[in-house]
Design a protein around this motif. Structure first.
Motif, mmCIF file in Angstrom:
data_model
loop_
_atom_site.group_PDB
_atom_site.id
_atom_site.type_symbol
_atom_site.label_atom_id
_atom_site.label_comp_id
_atom_site.label_asym_id
_atom_site.label_seq_id
_atom_site.Cartn_x
_atom_site.Cartn_y
_atom_site.Cartn_z
ATOM 1 N N GLU A 132 0.818 -1.217 0.000
ATOM 2 C CA GLU A 132 0.000 0.000 0.000
ATOM 3 C C GLU A 132 0.854 1.271 0.000
ATOM 4 O O GLU A 132 0.381 2.338 0.355
ATOM 5 C CB GLU A 132 -0.972 0.013 1.186
ATOM 6 N N VAL A 133 2.095 1.155 -0.430
ATOM 7 C CA VAL A 133 2.990 2.307 -0.509
ATOM 8 C C VAL A 133 2.721 3.061 -1.807
ATOM 9 O O VAL A 133 2.602 2.462 -2.875
ATOM 10 C CB VAL A 133 4.467 1.866 -0.437
ATOM 11 N N MET A 134 2.613 4.385 -1.704
ATOM 12 C CA MET A 134 2.462 5.229 -2.888
ATOM 13 C C MET A 134 3.830 5.575 -3.437
ATOM 14 O O MET A 134 4.748 5.909 -2.686
ATOM 15 C CB MET A 134 1.696 6.503 -2.540
ATOM 16 N N ALA A 135 3.993 5.484 -4.755
ATOM 17 C CA ALA A 135 5.276 5.808 -5.371
ATOM 18 C C ALA A 135 5.046 6.228 -6.815
ATOM 19 O O ALA A 135 3.975 5.990 -7.389
ATOM 20 C CB ALA A 135 6.223 4.615 -5.311
ATOM 21 N N PHE A 136 6.072 6.863 -7.381
ATOM 22 C CA PHE A 136 6.035 7.210 -8.802
ATOM 23 C C PHE A 136 6.875 6.193 -9.557
ATOM 24 O O PHE A 136 8.028 5.934 -9.201
ATOM 25 C CB PHE A 136 6.586 8.617 -9.027
ATOM 26 N N ASP A 137 6.294 5.630 -10.627
ATOM 27 C CA ASP A 137 6.979 4.634 -11.452
ATOM 28 C C ASP A 137 7.287 5.251 -12.810
ATOM 29 O O ASP A 137 6.384 5.410 -13.636
ATOM 30 C CB ASP A 137 6.103 3.399 -11.620
ATOM 31 N N PRO A 138 8.547 5.608 -13.078
ATOM 32 C CA PRO A 138 8.876 6.260 -14.349
ATOM 33 C C PRO A 138 8.597 5.395 -15.569
ATOM 34 O O PRO A 138 8.392 5.915 -16.668
ATOM 35 C CB PRO A 138 10.375 6.567 -14.213
ATOM 36 N N VAL A 139 8.554 4.085 -15.391
ATOM 37 C CA VAL A 139 8.268 3.188 -16.520
ATOM 38 C C VAL A 139 6.835 3.375 -17.012
ATOM 39 O O VAL A 139 6.545 3.191 -18.194
ATOM 40 C CB VAL A 139 8.518 1.717 -16.108
ATOM 41 N N LYS A 140 5.941 3.773 -16.122
ATOM 42 C CA LYS A 140 4.529 3.943 -16.483
ATOM 43 C C LYS A 140 4.193 5.373 -16.901
ATOM 44 O O LYS A 140 3.038 5.682 -17.193
ATOM 45 C CB LYS A 140 3.649 3.539 -15.296
ATOM 46 N N HIS A 141 5.198 6.237 -16.934
ATOM 47 C CA HIS A 141 4.958 7.659 -17.204
ATOM 48 C C HIS A 141 5.168 7.996 -18.681
ATOM 49 O O HIS A 141 6.135 7.542 -19.305
ATOM 50 C CB HIS A 141 5.914 8.510 -16.359
ATOM 51 N N ALA A 142 4.276 8.820 -19.218
ATOM 52 C CA ALA A 142 4.392 9.286 -20.610
ATOM 53 C C ALA A 142 5.414 10.409 -20.680
ATOM 54 O O ALA A 142 5.211 11.470 -20.087
ATOM 55 C CB ALA A 142 3.031 9.765 -21.105
ATOM 56 N N THR A 143 6.496 10.188 -21.383
ATOM 57 C CA THR A 143 7.607 11.143 -21.387
ATOM 58 C C THR A 143 7.545 12.147 -22.536
ATOM 59 O O THR A 143 8.455 12.962 -22.687
ATOM 60 C CB THR A 143 8.950 10.393 -21.458
ATOM 61 N N ASP A 144 6.479 12.112 -23.351
ATOM 62 C CA ASP A 144 6.361 13.060 -24.462
ATOM 63 C C ASP A 144 5.992 14.443 -23.938
ATOM 64 O O ASP A 144 5.532 14.609 -22.808
ATOM 65 C CB ASP A 144 5.293 12.583 -25.444
ATOM 66 N N ASN A 145 6.202 15.475 -24.784
ATOM 67 C CA ASN A 145 5.762 16.829 -24.435
ATOM 68 C C ASN A 145 4.230 16.890 -24.461
ATOM 69 O O ASN A 145 3.582 16.259 -25.301
ATOM 70 C CB ASN A 145 6.324 17.851 -25.422
ATOM 71 N N LYS A 146 3.661 17.659 -23.537
ATOM 72 C CA LYS A 146 2.212 17.817 -23.476
ATOM 73 C C LYS A 146 1.854 19.260 -23.815
ATOM 74 O O LYS A 146 2.263 20.186 -23.115
ATOM 75 C CB LYS A 146 1.667 17.465 -22.092
ATOM 76 N N THR A 147 1.102 19.442 -24.889
ATOM 77 C CA THR A 147 0.758 20.778 -25.376
ATOM 78 C C THR A 147 -0.679 21.130 -24.996
ATOM 79 O O THR A 147 -1.594 20.329 -25.204
ATOM 80 C CB THR A 147 0.920 20.856 -26.895
ATOM 81 N N PHE A 148 -0.864 22.345 -24.471
ATOM 82 C CA PHE A 148 -2.175 22.778 -24.012
ATOM 83 C C PHE A 148 -2.724 23.886 -24.913
ATOM 84 O O PHE A 148 -2.011 24.448 -25.732
ATOM 85 C CB PHE A 148 -2.090 23.216 -22.553
ATOM 86 N N SER A 149 -3.986 24.206 -24.734
ATOM 87 C CA SER A 149 -4.711 25.105 -25.635
ATOM 88 C C SER A 149 -4.359 26.570 -25.405
ATOM 89 O O SER A 149 -3.623 26.922 -24.472
ATOM 90 C CB SER A 149 -6.218 24.911 -25.436
ATOM 91 N N SER A 150 -4.961 27.411 -26.220
ATOM 92 C CA SER A 150 -4.744 28.852 -26.113
ATOM 93 C C SER A 150 -5.258 29.397 -24.785
ATOM 94 O O SER A 150 -4.801 30.445 -24.330
ATOM 95 C CB SER A 150 -5.423 29.581 -27.274
ATOM 96 N N PHE A 151 -6.205 28.710 -24.151
ATOM 97 C CA PHE A 151 -6.673 29.131 -22.826
ATOM 98 C C PHE A 151 -5.506 29.169 -21.846
ATOM 99 O O PHE A 151 -5.459 30.004 -20.949
ATOM 100 C CB PHE A 151 -7.754 28.174 -22.332
ATOM 101 N N PHE A 152 -4.562 28.248 -22.024
ATOM 102 C CA PHE A 152 -3.359 28.194 -21.204
ATOM 103 C C PHE A 152 -2.144 28.755 -21.951
ATOM 104 O O PHE A 152 -1.002 28.375 -21.681
ATOM 105 C CB PHE A 152 -3.072 26.754 -20.773
ATOM 106 N N ASN A 153 -2.411 29.652 -22.907
ATOM 107 C CA ASN A 153 -1.349 30.310 -23.678
ATOM 108 C C ASN A 153 -0.471 29.309 -24.417
ATOM 109 O O ASN A 153 0.738 29.513 -24.579
ATOM 110 C CB ASN A 153 -0.482 31.189 -22.763
ATOM 111 N N ASN A 154 -1.084 28.214 -24.873
ATOM 112 C CA ASN A 154 -0.373 27.180 -25.649
ATOM 113 C C ASN A 154 0.859 26.654 -24.911
ATOM 114 O O ASN A 154 1.881 26.334 -25.523
ATOM 115 C CB ASN A 154 0.027 27.723 -27.023
ATOM 116 N N THR A 155 0.737 26.568 -23.615
ATOM 117 C CA THR A 155 1.839 26.069 -22.781
ATOM 118 C C THR A 155 2.220 24.645 -23.164
ATOM 119 O O THR A 155 1.355 23.816 -23.463
ATOM 120 C CB THR A 155 1.444 26.109 -21.297
ATOM 121 N N ILE A 156 3.505 24.363 -23.147
ATOM 122 C CA ILE A 156 4.008 23.010 -23.353
ATOM 123 C C ILE A 156 4.664 22.554 -22.054
ATOM 124 O O ILE A 156 5.604 23.185 -21.564
ATOM 125 C CB ILE A 156 5.026 22.942 -24.498
#
Length: 214
Positions: A132-156
Motif C-alpha cells: 500500500e505504498v504510494m510511489a512514482f513509477d517512471p516506466v509507467k509515465h508518458a515522457t512526451d511533451n504535453k501541449t495545451f490550448s490557447s486558454f493556457f497560452n499554448n503552454t508546453i
C-alpha cells in the motif's frame, strides 16, 4: 471496522469541540475534494486524507491541490493509481480542472485536449497492492511533451523521465493552471461564499462580494 471508527471519531470532533474555523474548513475541503470510502475501502487512507485536509485547511490552496493529487485515497478514488502511459485515465485530470480549480463557468475555458494532455502529465503514480505504498513509477509515465490550448497560452509541459519526472511535470501542470489567477480565485471564492453565506450568487453579489474577495 477502521472506516467506522474513523467516521465516528470525525463526527465526534465536529459535535463535541467548540466551534472553530479549522473544523469548518476541514469539512469544506472534504466536500470540495470529494472521495468515497466505499470506493477506496481503507480506514488508514481515510484518516490520512482527513489529516491532510486538516493540516492545510487554512493554508495555501495551490499546495493543498498538489498534496491531494497524490494522496492515496484520491489516487484510488479517481483512478490516478491506474493512470499509465499505455492507457491514460482522464478521470482526475478532468476533475482537477472542472471541480477543483477552474470550474465550468469560464468562457473561454479548458478544452477536451487539455484534459487528455493533463492526464498524460499525471501518468505513473501508483500504489503497491501489497504494501500500500504510494510511489512514482517512471516506466509507467508518458515522457512526451504535453501541449495545451490557447486558454493556457499554448503552454508546453516538457516531457521528463526518471524518478523525479512525476514531481517535475506535476509542478509544471499546477503552475500552468494557477497562472489563471482570476479564474481560480473567483471559482474558489464562489464555493466559499456558498458554504458560509448563501447558495445563490446574484449579479450584485458577484460584483460586490465575489470579485473583490477574489
Amino acid at each position: 471496522r477502521r472506516l467506522r471508527s474513523f467516521k465516528s471519531w470525525w463526527a465526534g470532533r465536529m459535535l463535541n469541540q467548540d466551534r472553530n474555523i479549522l473544523e469548518k474548513m476541514t469539512l469544506f475541503w472534504h466536500n470540495h475534494f470529494s472521495t468515497e470510502t466505499s470506493i477506496y475501502r481503507n480506514g488508514i487512507f481515510a484518516y490520512e486524507h482527513n489529516a491532510l485536509l486538516r493540516q492545510h485547511a487554512l493554508g495555501n490552496f495551490k499546495q493543498l491541490v498538489r498534496h491531494v493529487t497524490i494522496d492515496r485515497a484520491m489516487l484510488v478514488y479517481l483512478n490516478g493509481a491506474r493512470n499509465v502511459k499505455e492507457a491514460p485515465d482522464e478521470n482526475y485530470a478532468r476533475e482537477l480542472m472542472e471541480l477543483f480549480t477552474l470550474g465550468k463557468e469560464n468562457n473561454p475555458n479548458y478544452t477536451e485536449p487539455d484534459v487528455r494532455a493533463a492526464s498524460r502529465v499525471l501518468t505513473g503514480w501508483s500504489i503497491d497492492e501489497t504494501s500500500e505504498v504510494m510511489a512514482f513509477d517512471p516506466v509507467k509515465h508518458a515522457t512526451d511533451n504535453k501541449t495545451f490550448s490557447s486558454f493556457f497560452n499554448n503552454t508546453i509541459v516538457a516531457g521528463a523521465g526518471g524518478p523525479t519526472a512525476g514531481d517535475t511535470e506535476l509542478d509544471a501542470l499546477l503552475n500552468m493552471i494557477f497562472t489563471k489567477q482570476v479564474e481560480v480565485a473567483e471559482f474558489i471564492i464562489r464555493k466559499l461564499y456558498r458554504w458560509f453565506c448563501y447558495y445563490i450568487i446574484d449579479a450584485n453579489t458577484e460584483t460586490n462580494v465575489i470579485k473583490p474577495l477574489a
